[in-house]
Design an enzyme around this catalytic site. Structure first.
Site, PDB file in Angstrom:
ATOM      1  N   LYS A   1       0.976  -1.083   0.061  1.00  0.00           N
ATOM      2  CA  LYS A   1       0.080  -0.202  -0.251  1.00  0.00           C
ATOM      3  C   LYS A   1       0.830   1.553  -0.208  1.00  0.00           C
ATOM      4  O   LYS A   1       0.549   2.482  -0.478  1.00  0.00           O
ATOM      5  CB  LYS A   1      -1.300  -0.331   1.508  1.00  0.00           C
ATOM      6  CG  LYS A   1      -1.865  -0.997   0.697  1.00  0.00           C
ATOM      7  CD  LYS A   1      -3.013  -1.051   2.444  1.00  0.00           C
ATOM      8  CE  LYS A   1      -4.026  -2.560   1.968  1.00  0.00           C
ATOM      9  NZ  LYS A   1      -4.806  -2.396   2.965  1.00  0.00           N
TER      10      LYS A   1
ATOM     11  N   ASP B   1     -10.114   1.624   3.057  1.00  0.00           N
ATOM     12  CA  ASP B   1     -10.654   0.955   4.106  1.00  0.00           C
ATOM     13  C   ASP B   1     -11.009   1.973   4.840  1.00  0.00           C
ATOM     14  O   ASP B   1     -11.883   1.313   5.995  1.00  0.00           O
ATOM     15  CB  ASP B   1      -8.725   0.604   4.540  1.00  0.00           C
ATOM     16  CG  ASP B   1      -7.799  -0.271   3.980  1.00  0.00           C
ATOM     17  OD1 ASP B   1      -9.257  -1.699   3.229  1.00  0.00           O
ATOM     18  OD2 ASP B   1      -7.125  -0.729   3.564  1.00  0.00           O
TER      19      ASP B   1
HETATM   20  P1  NDP Z   1       0.685  -4.187   9.493  1.00  0.00           P
HETATM   21  O1  NDP Z   1       1.394  -4.670   9.235  1.00  0.00           O
HETATM   22  O2  NDP Z   1       0.515  -2.317   8.754  1.00  0.00           O
HETATM   23  O3  NDP Z   1       0.180  -3.517  11.358  1.00  0.00           O
HETATM   24  C1  NDP Z   1      -0.020  -4.256  12.815  1.00  0.00           C
HETATM   25  C2  NDP Z   1       0.083  -3.316  13.882  1.00  0.00           C
HETATM   26  O4  NDP Z   1      -0.177  -4.205  14.462  1.00  0.00           O
HETATM   27  C3  NDP Z   1       0.816  -3.334  14.012  1.00  0.00           C
HETATM   28  O5  NDP Z   1       1.541  -1.716  15.003  1.00  0.00           O
HETATM   29  C4  NDP Z   1       2.234  -4.167  15.119  1.00  0.00           C
HETATM   30  O6  NDP Z   1       3.067  -3.916  15.464  1.00  0.00           O
HETATM   31  C5  NDP Z   1       1.076  -4.936  15.291  1.00  0.00           C
HETATM   32  N1  NDP Z   1       1.044  -5.894  15.610  1.00  0.00           N
HETATM   33  C6  NDP Z   1       1.537  -7.294  15.225  1.00  0.00           C
HETATM   34  N2  NDP Z   1       1.472  -7.708  15.435  1.00  0.00           N
HETATM   35  C7  NDP Z   1       1.157  -7.318  17.567  1.00  0.00           C
HETATM   36  C8  NDP Z   1       0.949  -8.872  18.357  1.00  0.00           C
HETATM   37  N3  NDP Z   1       0.419  -9.731  18.217  1.00  0.00           N
HETATM   38  N4  NDP Z   1       0.493  -7.972  19.022  1.00  0.00           N
HETATM   39  C9  NDP Z   1       0.968  -6.810  19.585  1.00  0.00           C
HETATM   40  N5  NDP Z   1       0.630  -6.226  18.780  1.00  0.00           N
HETATM   41  C10 NDP Z   1       0.419  -6.338  17.309  1.00  0.00           C
HETATM   42  O7  NDP Z   1      -0.880  -4.577   9.799  1.00  0.00           O
HETATM   43  P2  NDP Z   1      -2.518  -3.982   8.602  1.00  0.00           P
HETATM   44  O8  NDP Z   1      -2.926  -3.280   9.601  1.00  0.00           O
HETATM   45  O9  NDP Z   1      -2.456  -3.923   7.101  1.00  0.00           O
HETATM   46  O10 NDP Z   1      -3.889  -5.035   9.353  1.00  0.00           O
HETATM   47  C11 NDP Z   1      -3.409  -6.102  10.633  1.00  0.00           C
HETATM   48  C12 NDP Z   1      -4.912  -6.821  10.824  1.00  0.00           C
HETATM   49  O11 NDP Z   1      -5.930  -6.183  10.572  1.00  0.00           O
HETATM   50  C13 NDP Z   1      -4.705  -7.923   9.417  1.00  0.00           C
HETATM   51  O12 NDP Z   1      -5.020  -9.040   9.773  1.00  0.00           O
HETATM   52  C14 NDP Z   1      -5.064  -7.981   8.615  1.00  0.00           C
HETATM   53  O13 NDP Z   1      -5.446  -8.457   7.943  1.00  0.00           O
HETATM   54  C15 NDP Z   1      -6.458  -7.306   9.043  1.00  0.00           C
HETATM   55  N6  NDP Z   1      -7.097  -6.649   7.804  1.00  0.00           N
HETATM   56  C16 NDP Z   1      -8.423  -6.358   7.632  1.00  0.00           C
HETATM   57  C17 NDP Z   1      -9.038  -5.855   7.388  1.00  0.00           C
HETATM   58  C18 NDP Z   1     -10.426  -5.708   6.471  1.00  0.00           C
HETATM   59  O14 NDP Z   1     -11.215  -5.385   5.772  1.00  0.00           O
HETATM   60  N7  NDP Z   1     -11.716  -7.225   7.297  1.00  0.00           N
HETATM   61  C19 NDP Z   1      -8.632  -4.684   6.112  1.00  0.00           C
HETATM   62  C20 NDP Z   1      -6.741  -5.242   6.526  1.00  0.00           C
HETATM   63  C21 NDP Z   1      -6.110  -5.663   8.013  1.00  0.00           C
HETATM   64  P3  NDP Z   1       4.578  -3.916  14.887  1.00  0.00           P
HETATM   65  O15 NDP Z   1       4.399  -2.587  14.441  1.00  0.00           O
HETATM   66  O16 NDP Z   1       5.006  -3.680  16.419  1.00  0.00           O
HETATM   67  O17 NDP Z   1       4.885  -4.927  14.417  1.00  0.00           O
END
Ligand code: NDP
Length: 268
Positions: free
Chosen positions: A63, A99
């Site tokens: 993205k 989104d």
């Molecule tokens: P990103 O990788 O951009 O962001 C993930 C975030 O979650 C970061 O802040 C990361 O922290 C944090 N994180 C990851 N693992 C953990 C954990 N175990 N505990 C705490 N924090 C954690 O991902 P997205 O934002 O794109 O996606 C996040 C979720 O949302 C996914 O499951 C995705 O499938 C879902 N999603 C759903 C959509 C929908 O339409 N329903 C659309 C887009 C996404 P750090 O940076 O420190 O790793």
């Protein structure tokens, strides 16, 4: 032709959602999943221009790269530095981000929640969290609290909500009207601990887990057990798809058909 680029992309529900919509309206369109490596995003969009592909969705992790590669950005995509929808127009490739608006429409449809004047908390500071934060603030949320494990990322994300955004603590989930969980915890085989304690959630609160695989996510199950109203991310997925569909075709998206396709094709 429209499609999606990402890495990985084979698991995406978007082809099923859009192709079901095209079929139901008798539109001679097709939606294809294209696995694209990170270093090939710009080439993929150049190929889109050359091949006359009308539109593309962009998913993880491309993205931000797509936001750099397009010719124009919507205000939302520019603020986020991320594009999930590309539209090929006469004057070039337009980058949009559906989104956040998809989340708002899903919230209003089911469970019928309007963020205007409400206290909201977003867990995570990645792409989907940032889209949610910007959208909730734009929809009039009274405050948008951001909880994430990296404080700098949390502060940058909270800034998207302007004076209504701030970094908070996981315990604050008990004090808000809406919790949006935007980390992958609980997705698929991921069994990492949830970053918030669902035992702190109660009746009268709304929880949206952006995760939708499995359909009954660990957070949704635990939040419901405590009396909160909880939904998974399938509604947001369908509504962001519907917004992309309209941008590309100019036609009203068949939401029921798209919802059924998403539900049937998501794992049991
Ligand atoms: P990103 O990788 O951009 O962001 C993930 C975030 O979650 C970061 O802040 C990361 O922290 C944090 N994180 C990851 N693992 C953990 C954990 N175990 N505990 C705490 N924090 C954690 O991902 P997205 O934002 O794109 O996606 C996040 C979720 O949302 C996914 O499951 C995705 O499938 C879902 N999603 C759903 C959509 C929908 O339409 N329903 C659309 C887009 C996404 P750090 O940076 O420190 O790793």
């Amino acid at each position: 032709m429209v499609g999606i680029i990402g890495d990985p992309v084979a698991h995406s529900l978007s082809p099923a959602i859009h192709n079901a919509a095209f079929r139901s309206l008798g539109l001679d369109w097709v939606y294809v999943a294209f696995p694209v490596l990170a270093e090939q995003v710009s080439a993929a969009l150049a190929g889109m221009r050359a091949l006359g592909i009308t539109g593309l969705n962009v998913t993880m992790p491309h993205k931000p790269a797509a936001a750099v590669a397009v010719d124009r950005l919507s205000a939302t995509a520019a603020a986020l530095g991320a594009v999930n929808t590309v539209v090929r127009r006469d004057d070039g490739l337009h980058g949009e981000s559906t989104d956040g608006e998809g989340l708002l429409r899903a919230l209003r449809a089911e469970p019928g929640f309007d963020p205007d004047g409400r206290r909201c908390l977003v867990v995570g500071a990645g792409g989907s969290a940032r889209a949610a934060i910007l959208a909730l603030a734009g929809a009039g949320a009274r405050e948008v609290v951001v909880v994430a494990r990296r404080s700098e990322a949390a502060a940058r994300a909270a800034a998207l909500a302007g004076h209504r955004g701030r970094v908070g603590h996981a315990d604050e989930v008990a004090d808000v009207d809406l919790v949006v969980h935007a980390t992958p915890a609980g997705m698929g085989v991921d069994r990492s601990p949830l970053p918030i304690d669902p035992a702190r959630l109660a009746s009268g609160q709304v929880v949206v887990d952006l995760v939708y695989d499995p359909p009954l996510t660990p957070l949704v199950a635990a939040a419901r057990a405590g009396g909160a109203t909880a939904v998974n991310g399938l509604g947001m997925l369908v509504h962001q798809a519907a917004l992309s569909f309209r941008l590309w075709t100019g036609v009203d998206p068949p939401l029921d058909v798209m919802t059924s396709a998403a539900t049937v094709n998501s794992s049991p």
